[in-house]
Enzyme design. Structure first.
Site, PDB file in Angstrom:
ATOM      1  CB  CYS A 115       2.825   0.949  -1.264  1.00 15.22           C
ATOM      2  SG  CYS A 115       4.334   1.603  -1.989  1.00 15.22           S
ATOM      3  N   GLY A 116       3.545  -1.465  -3.645  1.00 18.18           N
ATOM      4  CA  GLY A 116       3.680  -1.538  -5.090  1.00 18.18           C
ATOM      5  C   GLY A 116       4.440  -0.340  -5.606  1.00 18.18           C
TER       6      GLY A 116
END
Length: 282
Positions: A115-116
């Protein structure tokens, strides 16, 4: 230093036939990034290019912009109880005159391979002002045909993916379609950080004449990293997110999604796409 791949025994079932065999998996290990000795972030990454990853991460955070901003990066010894070096902790030391935004030192963020960045206080905190506004860069025009050729070039250069099937890739191309650099990682945002970090280390920022291609979707984080590095064109083989499109429209980034075969969707910055025919309104 950790290995890029590891072997594990698996139970294999094919058309009712059962067997055991070793399988090659992509390695995933945590990397703690420290800034001037203070813990800053932890990311799950594929070992390799760790210094570039840390440098690229700090470019996207607005801390680093040129090679002179970076004094050095080292692995931290004594990261374990017995004092051994795990090669999973790096410390980035900036030049004395580099300004450090308060938020980078006050938070301790965890970044996952999928997801970063997680734990951002607000959307405004992510929309860091770039030092190289894309709208002010020299005009760059690319044809749909050139963009359509890039995924095959990316796939042909993915060495570790061929052995594991489990890595994301990011690549930089020139406006003529020449492959400049490619990095692989279990996290797509890590792969982009490694590219940007290598460019910073060679004093190659901003990447104002480059095309960034990513093997998966185009998230807000990837659009932000492109903008912070001065990259005018971001293309993805899968879908962009709504926030990625919003950021691209606000900053002048050309954002292309679903780049597969000869088809693609241009979500923002269509002025950089050199079309041969007039666009039909749908």
């Amino acid at each position: 230093m950790g290995r890029v791949t590891e072997r594990r025994k698996v139970l294999r079932i094919r058309d009712g036939a059962v067997s055991t065999r070793p399988d090659t998996l992509v390695a995933e290990e945590p990397l703690e990034i420290r800034l001037n000795g203070k813990p800053l972030a932890i990311t799950m990454r594929t070992p390799g290019d760790d210094f570039a990853l840390a440098a690229g991460f700090l470019v996207s955070e607005g801390v680093l912009a040129t090679a002179s901003d970076l004094q050095n990066i080292v692995y931290c010894a004594g990261a374990t109880v017995d004092g051994s070096n795990t090669y999973n902790v790096v410390d980035v030391k900036t030049a004395p005159d580099v300004s450090l935004p308060d938020f980078t030192l006050e938070r301790n963020v965890y970044t996952s391979s999928s997801c970063g960045l997680c734990g951002k206080a607000s959307l405004d905190a992510v929309r860091t002002t770039t030092r190289w506004p894309i709208a002010d860069t020299p005009a760059l025009r690319v044809t749909p045909e050139l963009l359509a050729s890039l995924p095959d070039r990316l796939r042909a250069a993915q060495r570790v993916f061929d052995r594991t099937g489990g890595l994301h890739a990011a690549a930089l191309f020139t406006e003529d379609g020449e492959l400049v650099d490619i990095r692989e990682d279990v996290g797509r945002h890590n792969a982009v950080d490694k590219l940007v970090g290598r460019a910073l280390q060679s004093d190659g920022l901003p990447l104002s004449r480059a095309i960034l291609l990513v093997s998966g979707r185009a998230s807000f984080e990837l659009a932000q990293k492109a903008v912070m590095a001065g990259i005018p064109v971001l293309a993805a083989v899968s879908a962009p997110s709504s926030l990625a499109v919003d950021l691209a429209a606000e900053t002048g980034l050309t954002l292309v999604g679903f780049l597969r075969g000869g088809s693609m969707n241009v979500y923002a910055g269509e002025d950089r796409i050199a079309l041969r025919e007039a666009v039909a309104e749908g």
